[in-house]
Design an enzyme around this catalytic site. Sequence first.
Site, PDB file in Angstrom:
ATOM      1  N   GLN A 135      -0.715  17.549  -5.958  1.00  0.00           N
ATOM      2  CA  GLN A 135      -0.035  17.252  -7.217  1.00  0.00           C
ATOM      3  C   GLN A 135       0.837  16.016  -7.030  1.00  0.00           C
ATOM      4  O   GLN A 135       1.475  15.857  -5.996  1.00  0.00           O
ATOM      5  CB  GLN A 135       0.827  18.462  -7.594  1.00  0.00           C
ATOM      6  CG  GLN A 135       1.500  18.388  -8.921  1.00  0.00           C
ATOM      7  CD  GLN A 135       2.190  19.719  -9.264  1.00  0.00           C
ATOM      8  OE1 GLN A 135       1.668  20.792  -8.998  1.00  0.00           O
ATOM      9  NE2 GLN A 135       3.357  19.615  -9.857  1.00  0.00           N
TER      10      GLN A 135
ATOM     11  N   GLU B 124      10.398  29.276  -7.533  1.00  0.00           N
ATOM     12  CA  GLU B 124      11.382  28.213  -7.345  1.00  0.00           C
ATOM     13  C   GLU B 124      12.770  28.813  -7.120  1.00  0.00           C
ATOM     14  O   GLU B 124      13.159  29.785  -7.756  1.00  0.00           O
ATOM     15  CB  GLU B 124      11.417  27.276  -8.548  1.00  0.00           C
ATOM     16  CG  GLU B 124      12.323  26.093  -8.304  1.00  0.00           C
ATOM     17  CD  GLU B 124      12.296  25.074  -9.427  1.00  0.00           C
ATOM     18  OE1 GLU B 124      12.420  23.888  -9.122  1.00  0.00           O
ATOM     19  OE2 GLU B 124      12.163  25.474 -10.602  1.00  0.00           O
TER      20      GLU B 124
ATOM     21  N   ASN C 245       4.008  13.927  -9.002  1.00  0.00           N
ATOM     22  CA  ASN C 245       5.044  14.109 -10.021  1.00  0.00           C
ATOM     23  C   ASN C 245       5.824  12.816 -10.198  1.00  0.00           C
ATOM     24  O   ASN C 245       5.972  12.037  -9.250  1.00  0.00           O
ATOM     25  CB  ASN C 245       6.004  15.231  -9.617  1.00  0.00           C
ATOM     26  CG  ASN C 245       5.298  16.557  -9.467  1.00  0.00           C
ATOM     27  OD1 ASN C 245       4.505  16.950 -10.302  1.00  0.00           O
ATOM     28  ND2 ASN C 245       5.559  17.242  -8.375  1.00  0.00           N
TER      29      ASN C 245
ATOM     30  N   LYS D 193      20.245  24.955 -14.827  1.00  0.00           N
ATOM     31  CA  LYS D 193      19.658  25.693 -13.706  1.00  0.00           C
ATOM     32  C   LYS D 193      20.394  25.360 -12.410  1.00  0.00           C
ATOM     33  O   LYS D 193      20.732  26.258 -11.631  1.00  0.00           O
ATOM     34  CB  LYS D 193      18.172  25.354 -13.580  1.00  0.00           C
ATOM     35  CG  LYS D 193      17.493  25.968 -12.363  1.00  0.00           C
ATOM     36  CD  LYS D 193      16.036  25.582 -12.259  1.00  0.00           C
ATOM     37  CE  LYS D 193      15.914  24.148 -11.803  1.00  0.00           C
ATOM     38  NZ  LYS D 193      14.540  23.729 -11.534  1.00  0.00           N
ATOM     39  N   ASP D 194      20.657  24.080 -12.182  1.00  0.00           N
ATOM     40  CA  ASP D 194      21.341  23.693 -10.952  1.00  0.00           C
ATOM     41  C   ASP D 194      22.805  24.132 -10.955  1.00  0.00           C
ATOM     42  O   ASP D 194      23.381  24.387  -9.895  1.00  0.00           O
ATOM     43  CB  ASP D 194      21.220  22.184 -10.723  1.00  0.00           C
ATOM     44  CG  ASP D 194      19.806  21.786 -10.322  1.00  0.00           C
ATOM     45  OD1 ASP D 194      19.018  22.675  -9.925  1.00  0.00           O
ATOM     46  OD2 ASP D 194      19.484  20.591 -10.406  1.00  0.00           O
TER      47      ASP D 194
ATOM     48  N   HIS E  85      15.183  20.285  -1.328  1.00  0.00           N
ATOM     49  CA  HIS E  85      15.192  18.851  -1.593  1.00  0.00           C
ATOM     50  C   HIS E  85      16.023  18.546  -2.831  1.00  0.00           C
ATOM     51  O   HIS E  85      16.029  19.304  -3.794  1.00  0.00           O
ATOM     52  CB  HIS E  85      13.753  18.368  -1.802  1.00  0.00           C
ATOM     53  CG  HIS E  85      13.667  16.955  -2.267  1.00  0.00           C
ATOM     54  ND1 HIS E  85      13.336  16.624  -3.568  1.00  0.00           N
ATOM     55  CD2 HIS E  85      13.902  15.795  -1.625  1.00  0.00           C
ATOM     56  CE1 HIS E  85      13.354  15.304  -3.686  1.00  0.00           C
ATOM     57  NE2 HIS E  85      13.704  14.780  -2.531  1.00  0.00           N
TER      58      HIS E  85
ATOM     59  N   GLU F 183       0.873  -1.169   0.000  1.00  0.00           N
ATOM     60  CA  GLU F 183       0.000   0.000   0.000  1.00  0.00           C
ATOM     61  C   GLU F 183       0.915   1.226   0.000  1.00  0.00           C
ATOM     62  O   GLU F 183       1.535   1.537   1.016  1.00  0.00           O
ATOM     63  CB  GLU F 183      -0.895  -0.020   1.238  1.00  0.00           C
ATOM     64  CG  GLU F 183      -1.899   1.091   1.286  1.00  0.00           C
ATOM     65  CD  GLU F 183      -2.799   0.979   2.500  1.00  0.00           C
ATOM     66  OE1 GLU F 183      -3.959   0.563   2.345  1.00  0.00           O
ATOM     67  OE2 GLU F 183      -2.311   1.278   3.612  1.00  0.00           O
TER      68      GLU F 183
ATOM     69  N   LYS G 101       6.700  17.425   0.601  1.00  0.00           N
ATOM     70  CA  LYS G 101       6.837  16.360  -0.393  1.00  0.00           C
ATOM     71  C   LYS G 101       6.886  15.000   0.281  1.00  0.00           C
ATOM     72  O   LYS G 101       7.588  14.821   1.277  1.00  0.00           O
ATOM     73  CB  LYS G 101       8.119  16.545  -1.210  1.00  0.00           C
ATOM     74  CG  LYS G 101       8.139  17.811  -2.041  1.00  0.00           C
ATOM     75  CD  LYS G 101       9.443  17.971  -2.781  1.00  0.00           C
ATOM     76  CE  LYS G 101       9.438  19.249  -3.611  1.00  0.00           C
ATOM     77  NZ  LYS G 101      10.720  19.449  -4.296  1.00  0.00           N
TER      78      LYS G 101
ATOM     79  N   TYR H 168       6.702  11.619  -6.443  1.00  0.00           N
ATOM     80  CA  TYR H 168       6.461  12.406  -5.239  1.00  0.00           C
ATOM     81  C   TYR H 168       5.160  13.177  -5.315  1.00  0.00           C
ATOM     82  O   TYR H 168       4.742  13.631  -6.363  1.00  0.00           O
ATOM     83  CB  TYR H 168       7.636  13.316  -4.901  1.00  0.00           C
ATOM     84  CG  TYR H 168       8.055  14.301  -5.956  1.00  0.00           C
ATOM     85  CD1 TYR H 168       7.737  15.651  -5.839  1.00  0.00           C
ATOM     86  CD2 TYR H 168       8.804  13.900  -7.054  1.00  0.00           C
ATOM     87  CE1 TYR H 168       8.161  16.568  -6.780  1.00  0.00           C
ATOM     88  CE2 TYR H 168       9.231  14.807  -8.001  1.00  0.00           C
ATOM     89  CZ  TYR H 168       8.896  16.151  -7.864  1.00  0.00           C
ATOM     90  OH  TYR H 168       9.303  17.054  -8.806  1.00  0.00           O
TER      91      TYR H 168
END
Length: 182
Positions: A47, A142, A49, A168-169, A118, A28, A71, A131
């Site tokens: 949401q 963000e 993802n 971006k990172d 995260h 489960e 999350k 997630y």
Amino acid sequence: MDIIASPIPDVLLLKPRVFGDARGFFSESYNQRAFEQAVGTAVQFVQDNHSRSRYGVLRGLHYQIRQPQGKLVRVARGQAFDVAVDLRRSSSTFGQWTSALLTDTGAEQLWIPPGFAHGFLALSEIVDFLYKTTDYYAPEHERSIAWNDPQLAIDWPQIDGDPIISEKDARAQAFAVAECFE
């Protein structure tokens, strides 16, 4: 479900029961009542993802300064090293990080409440990462903190070669100048 506390009390590792036999397994993966009992508060997810990464991909450290997201993360295929960094200035664990190894065979899940950055590192050939979030994705809010920030000193696992990160990172901020929560 087993609940394992992390060094940061609000971040919890949840281990659902997995029932296996020659046919495969059953688990489960989510139960609202059991989850809320485990975390001690009502939580509404809005949401779901799904990301897929190949070996050596490092995603993060991400958060939303407005519309912060709690999350509930898990790996459906493969294994990943998952990290949460406390960005709540009022917290006694502000600036500290905790981690968990999430695997498809163990069915572990990590609860990361709002107020944390995260990220994760893919440790298998393919990682399917699932997630649930407590608020919607808002790209305008963000933010990213450098995965290798020396002040945070996250002890990422050794991999073959350098981590594969997004543009971006690669532009992520240092923890010392990052926007944080009160």
